[in-house]
Scaffold this active site. Structure first.
Site, short mmCIF file in Angstrom:
data_model
loop_
_atom_site.label_atom_id
_atom_site.label_comp_id
_atom_site.label_asym_id
_atom_site.label_seq_id
_atom_site.Cartn_x
_atom_site.Cartn_y
_atom_site.Cartn_z
N GLY A 236 -5.10 2.90 -3.92
CA GLY A 236 -6.37 3.41 -4.39
C GLY A 236 -6.18 4.46 -5.48
N ASN B 114 -9.11 -0.49 3.33
CA ASN B 114 -9.07 -0.90 1.92
C ASN B 114 -7.92 -1.88 1.66
OD1 ASN B 114 -7.20 1.24 2.29
ND2 ASN B 114 -7.25 1.76 0.13
N ASP C 25 -2.28 -0.44 5.99
CA ASP C 25 -2.64 0.23 7.24
C ASP C 25 -4.13 0.52 7.39
OD1 ASP C 25 -2.81 3.71 6.79
OD2 ASP C 25 -2.46 2.33 5.15
N LYS D 38 -8.29 -4.99 -3.42
CA LYS D 38 -6.85 -5.25 -3.56
C LYS D 38 -6.54 -6.74 -3.47
CE LYS D 38 -5.14 -0.80 -1.81
NZ LYS D 38 -4.23 -0.15 -0.84
N ASP E 223 0.86 -1.18 0.00
CA ASP E 223 0.00 0.00 0.00
C ASP E 223 0.90 1.24 0.00
OD1 ASP E 223 -2.37 1.68 0.51
OD2 ASP E 223 -1.50 1.87 2.54
N MET E 224 0.35 2.37 -0.38
CA MET E 224 1.16 3.59 -0.46
C MET E 224 0.97 4.49 0.75
SD MET E 224 3.03 3.34 -3.12
CE MET E 224 3.57 5.03 -3.37
N ASP E 225 -0.16 5.21 0.78
CA ASP E 225 -0.39 6.19 1.85
C ASP E 225 -0.54 5.50 3.20
OD1 ASP E 225 -0.79 8.84 0.26
OD2 ASP E 225 -1.98 7.35 -0.80
#
Length: 269
Positions: free
Chosen positions: A43, A221, A218, A195, A8-10
């Site tokens: 996302g 999603n 985190d 995902k 995941d990114m953010d």
């Protein structure tokens, strides 16, 4: 041996200042030297990931990305599509009318038109700025009900959005996959898309078993891919629900949690 790491990114790979630490970059680089696929799972649309993909040198004929919460899985260089699971203009029409009833703003990602909204607002502009794309203000009164829509988002100040969510009909949970990816973002996409599914389809494409996959996230999603993987890892800053289902909890996104997990499970094996 693990063969694929989905990140995941953010709130996961990115620090609070929205950058990737040198330790995280180095860990990813070393994992790739061992032949491990590293895939960004976000996302965001792919255009919003491009700078990070370039920064991590993840743009080649053998690199992949999961965008729009897994609705779209594609090669990062050619953008050849591995899988695509979308909804329609009729869904946007339905959710747009609901958004007006509950008093929140809305925008959507059209496959052909990009980021569209009946009215630009603070968080639509935030979405555009974060992803280096433009906002198109368009009337929702005469939507093409068959238009391909990747995802729809109700967006507003956290307290306004939370109040609006309380007014939404329960039937939405039967019609769509729904994820609150930020305090000001509520996302709607195809019931079959998330995902976890995107990762599963990519794994099948690559001939990788789920036991050979590490995922890190985190927020809610990320739940489907954390629960799908052989090793689901929650960030130290993750929500309680993610920590409860994770196989392991690493450090926070501001303390190189991604790198520490890669070092522990991939580089030191």
């Amino acid at each position: 041996m693990y063969k694929l790491i989905a990140l995941d990114m953010d709130g996961t790979l990115l620090n609070s200042d929205k950058t990737i630490s040198e330790r995280n970059k180095n860990a990813i680089k070393e994992a790739r030297k061992k032949g491990v696929y590293v895939v960004l799972a976000s996302g965001r649309p792919i255009d919003g990931l491009l700078n990070f993909l370039e920064d991590l040198d993840l743009i080649s004929d053998d690199d992949y990305v999961l965008s729009y919460n897994g609705c779209l899985v594609q090669k990062s260089k050619s953008r050849d599509v591995i899988s695509s699971v979308s909804i329609k203009g009729s869904d946007l029409d339905y959710l747009y009318k609901l958004s007006k009833e509950v008093g929140v703003n809305i925008h959507a990602f059209s496959k052909d038109r990009g980021l569209i909204t009946p009215k630009n607002s603070k968080y639509t502009q935030y979405e555009a700025d974060q992803n280096f794309i433009t906002v198109k203000e368009v009337s929702h009164d005469n939507l093409d009900l068959n238009e391909e829509i990747i995802k729809i988002m109700m967006i507003d100040e956290p307290d306004i959005l939370d109040n609006g969510i309380k007014k939404l009909p329960k039937e939405l949970e039967e019609k769509y996959s729904i994820a609150k990816s930020a305090p000001f973002f509520l996302e709607f996409f195809n019931k079959e898309a998330n995902k976890g599914l995107g990762l599963e389809l990519l794994a099948k494409h690559l001939g990788i078993r789920k036991e050979e996959i590490i995922t890190m996230g985190d927020a809610m999603n990320d739940y489907p891919m954390i629960s799908y993987a052989g090793l689901g890892i929650a960030m130290g800053n993750a929500c309680d629900e993610i920590k409860e289902i994770a196989n392991y909890v690493t450090d926070s996104n501001d303390n190189d949690g991604v790198a520490k997990a890669i070092e522990k499970f991939v580089l030191n094996d």
